[in-house]
Design an enzyme around this catalytic site. Structure first.
Site, mmCIF file in Angstrom:
data_model
loop_
_atom_site.group_PDB
_atom_site.id
_atom_site.type_symbol
_atom_site.label_atom_id
_atom_site.label_comp_id
_atom_site.label_asym_id
_atom_site.label_seq_id
_atom_site.Cartn_x
_atom_site.Cartn_y
_atom_site.Cartn_z
ATOM 1 N N CYS A 275 -21.595 42.718 -23.397
ATOM 2 C CA CYS A 275 -20.801 41.931 -22.423
ATOM 3 C C CYS A 275 -20.301 40.721 -22.328
ATOM 4 C CB CYS A 275 -21.676 41.584 -20.983
ATOM 5 S SG CYS A 275 -21.895 43.638 -20.247
HETATM 6 N N1 LIG Z 1 -25.674 46.836 -21.193
HETATM 7 C C1 LIG Z 1 -24.796 45.879 -20.038
HETATM 8 O O1 LIG Z 1 -25.600 44.876 -19.904
HETATM 9 C C2 LIG Z 1 -24.008 46.425 -19.565
HETATM 10 C C3 LIG Z 1 -23.857 45.852 -18.023
HETATM 11 C C4 LIG Z 1 -22.556 45.562 -17.132
HETATM 12 C C5 LIG Z 1 -21.259 46.406 -17.592
HETATM 13 N N2 LIG Z 1 -21.604 47.480 -18.955
HETATM 14 C C6 LIG Z 1 -20.537 48.677 -19.315
HETATM 15 O O2 LIG Z 1 -21.011 49.566 -19.604
HETATM 16 C C7 LIG Z 1 -20.031 50.229 -20.125
HETATM 17 C C8 LIG Z 1 -21.709 50.740 -20.848
HETATM 18 O O3 LIG Z 1 -22.336 50.089 -21.543
HETATM 19 P P1 LIG Z 1 -23.386 51.151 -22.593
HETATM 20 O O4 LIG Z 1 -23.901 49.354 -22.482
HETATM 21 O O5 LIG Z 1 -24.301 51.540 -21.328
HETATM 22 O O6 LIG Z 1 -22.872 51.904 -24.068
HETATM 23 P P2 LIG Z 1 -23.669 52.328 -24.379
HETATM 24 O O7 LIG Z 1 -23.398 52.401 -26.028
HETATM 25 O O8 LIG Z 1 -25.406 52.047 -24.137
HETATM 26 O O9 LIG Z 1 -24.418 53.350 -24.287
HETATM 27 C C9 LIG Z 1 -23.116 54.333 -24.067
HETATM 28 C C10 LIG Z 1 -23.572 56.047 -24.095
HETATM 29 O O10 LIG Z 1 -22.345 56.536 -23.877
HETATM 30 C C11 LIG Z 1 -21.732 58.283 -25.013
HETATM 31 N N3 LIG Z 1 -20.440 58.007 -25.358
HETATM 32 C C12 LIG Z 1 -19.518 57.203 -26.341
HETATM 33 N N4 LIG Z 1 -18.564 58.356 -26.374
HETATM 34 C C13 LIG Z 1 -18.659 59.373 -25.070
HETATM 35 C C14 LIG Z 1 -17.975 60.323 -24.893
HETATM 36 N N5 LIG Z 1 -16.325 60.331 -25.441
HETATM 37 N N6 LIG Z 1 -18.513 60.577 -23.583
HETATM 38 C C15 LIG Z 1 -19.377 60.672 -23.382
HETATM 39 N N7 LIG Z 1 -20.396 59.970 -24.397
HETATM 40 C C16 LIG Z 1 -20.177 58.970 -25.097
HETATM 41 C C17 LIG Z 1 -22.578 57.042 -26.427
HETATM 42 O O11 LIG Z 1 -23.054 57.815 -27.520
HETATM 43 C C18 LIG Z 1 -23.876 55.961 -24.742
HETATM 44 O O12 LIG Z 1 -25.106 57.157 -25.376
HETATM 45 C C19 LIG Z 1 -19.483 49.201 -21.153
HETATM 46 O O13 LIG Z 1 -17.869 48.925 -20.939
HETATM 47 C C20 LIG Z 1 -20.438 47.946 -20.974
HETATM 48 O O14 LIG Z 1 -19.034 46.941 -21.008
HETATM 49 C C21 LIG Z 1 -22.575 47.108 -19.976
#
Ligand SMILES: NC(=O)c1ccc[n+]([C@@H]2O[C@H](COP(=O)([O-])OP(=O)(O)OC[C@H]3O[C@@H](n4cnc5c(N)ncnc54)[C@H](O)[C@@H]3O)[C@@H](O)[C@H]2O)c1
Length: 429
Positions: A275
């Protein structure tokens, strides 16, 4: 203007809807579990077979309460995992939660988001609700969902319902679990907002509705930009305190007794995770394309990016003060996760610090109870179980996981406390 309506938790959440969650990562998995706990049938869709296997075998980084939810969910028919994007066609609602990183030039990488949205659009059906939750630039929901759906003959707020509802999950912090954190929702029209608010009301204590996806998108970027700027400011405070031989933690704690106009932010070795190091760049990138700028934000992000390098320089000085050259110096990094209580090393400043010291020839080891292995450029290091049993020329306290006993540090020379979470951090970078 946002309505600011706070729906109570049980308000109008449609029970027993089928919800597809696209992307089961750090955020998507807890989202899927919250929706399942709220009474919905959940299909978790992820392109990664490895991630799905990890989820189904409980090899995931979850808070204890969410781990319990996963254990319960895995044994039930109304919680399924799939690699097939066509599964979303049967769902009443689709939540998109895929990564939105930046590349090494800090340019947003929309590959995963574009693919996930294209897949959701391809399989969308009339009456379906699509909610984008990935953090992204202002206008993403319209560009990647509303527009392409319209090209398929599905008009938002009439044939299908589309909203942006940013995630606010705070990994590793039980005080900010999703069920305790209000949710912002902005739909492509009033019916979209209402439906998305109803769906998410079962997973959050209240819903704050705004009048457009764009306002919701900007609110998320602004939340994390606010944090980034304040962390950069706290780091400046730490540097000033080194000059003035003051403990920045004591200064922040004293200032935080003011009941208004001040929020405590603490200095550290840099920022990590998915983030703070990334989100403000979505805003800067978009403003640059519009030939505009946000110089204060830009400066904060540059300072944040430079922080791990400053730690390496400080470590080198600290070694020199002990008469040790970096080449061959035995250096320990305590904690490599980007923050306490998580196993996530994405963008962790520790990585750059380890690489920087290794490039100087130091013999760098680490200890982190949550990160058993660390692969840097093909060289796999393993976490030391008993770092107190070794001699070190320098110890960098990078991440202070709860429950880790660091009392043995008190009689060790050559300790740089980078977290400023514990008293007497005067030696910090
Ligand atoms: N990690 C945090 O603390 C946090 C907090 C708030 C918001 N966010 C936001 O949430 C979103 C997700 O972040 P995250 O940390 O969960 O990411 P992540 O990398 O942990 O997980 C994403 C998942 O999506 C899957 N993926 C990728 N492309 C795909 C597709 N086309 N179809 C299906 N699955 C797919 C990946 O295999 C992975 O398992 C981002 O935009 C991030 O900025 C993250």
């Amino acid at each position: 203007m946002g309505e600011g309506v706070d729906l109570p938790q049980q308000a109008t959440a449609p029970r027993c809807a089928t919800v597809a969650v696209i992307g089961l990562g750090y955020v998507g998995l807890p989202t899927a579990l919250s929706l399942h706990a709220a009474g919905h049938t959940v299909v978790g869709v992820d392109v990664s077979g490895r991630r799905l296997a990890d989820v189904s075998e409980l090899r995931v980084d979850l808070a204890p309460a969410q781990r319990e939810l996963l254990v319960t969910a895995l044994g039930r028919e109304d919680f399924r995992l799939s690699r097939d994007p066509a599964e979303v066609a049967d769902a009443d609602a689709v939540i998109i939660c895929v990564p939105t990183p930046v590349d090494r030039h800090h340019v947003p990488d929309l590959t995963a988001l574009s693919a996930a949205c294209a897949s959701a659009v391809e399989h969308a059906r009339p009456g379906q609700l699509l909610v984008l939750t990935s953090t992204s630039y202002v206008g993403t929901t319209r560009d990647l969902l509303v527009g392409p759906l319209s090209e398929r003959g599905l008009e938002a707020d009439t044939d299908v319902f589309v909203a942006f509802a940013p995630e606010r999950i705070d990994p590793g912090n039980p005080a900010h679990s999703p069920d305790r954190t209000p949710r912002v929702v902005g739909g492509a029209g009033p019916r979209s907002t209402q439906l998305a608010a109803s769906l998410l009301a079962g997973t959050a204590p209240s819903i704050h509705r705004v009048d457009s996806p764009e306002t919701a998108e900007m609110s998320k970027l602004w939340e994390n930009t606010f944090r980034a700027v304040n962390i950069a400011l706290a780091n400046e405070l730490a540097d000033a305190c080194v000059e003035l031989t003051l403990d920045p933690r004591e200064v922040v704690e004293a200032a935080a007794t003011k009941p208004y106009g001040f929020l405590p932010f603490y200095p550290g070795p840099g920022v990590g995770g998915h983030c703070i190091p990334c989100d403000p760049h979505y805003l800067l990138w978009q403003l640059k394309a519009l030939r505009s700028a946000a110089p204060l934000v830009d400066s904060a992000m540059s300072a944040i990016a430079a922080r791990p390098g400053a730690v390496v320089r400080r470590a080198r000085e600290a070694l020199a003060e002990r008469g040790v050259t970096p080449a061959g110096a035995r250096v320990l990094v305590l904690g490599v996760a980007y923050k306490p209580a998580v196993a996530d090393v994405r963008e962790s400043p520790a990585l750059e610090i380890i690489d920087g010291l290794s490039a100087l020839g130091a013999d760098v080891a680490y200890s982190d109870p949550l990160v058993p292995e660390l692969d840097r450029a093909g060289a796999v290091r393993r976490s030391l179980a008993a770092p107190e049993d070794h001699d070190w020329d320098l110890i960098l306290v990078h991440t202070d996981h709860p429950g880790t006993d660091l009392s043995w540090l008190s009689d060790r020379p050559g300790v740089l406390e980078l977290t400023h979470r514990r008293p007497a951090a005067a030696g910090a970078a």
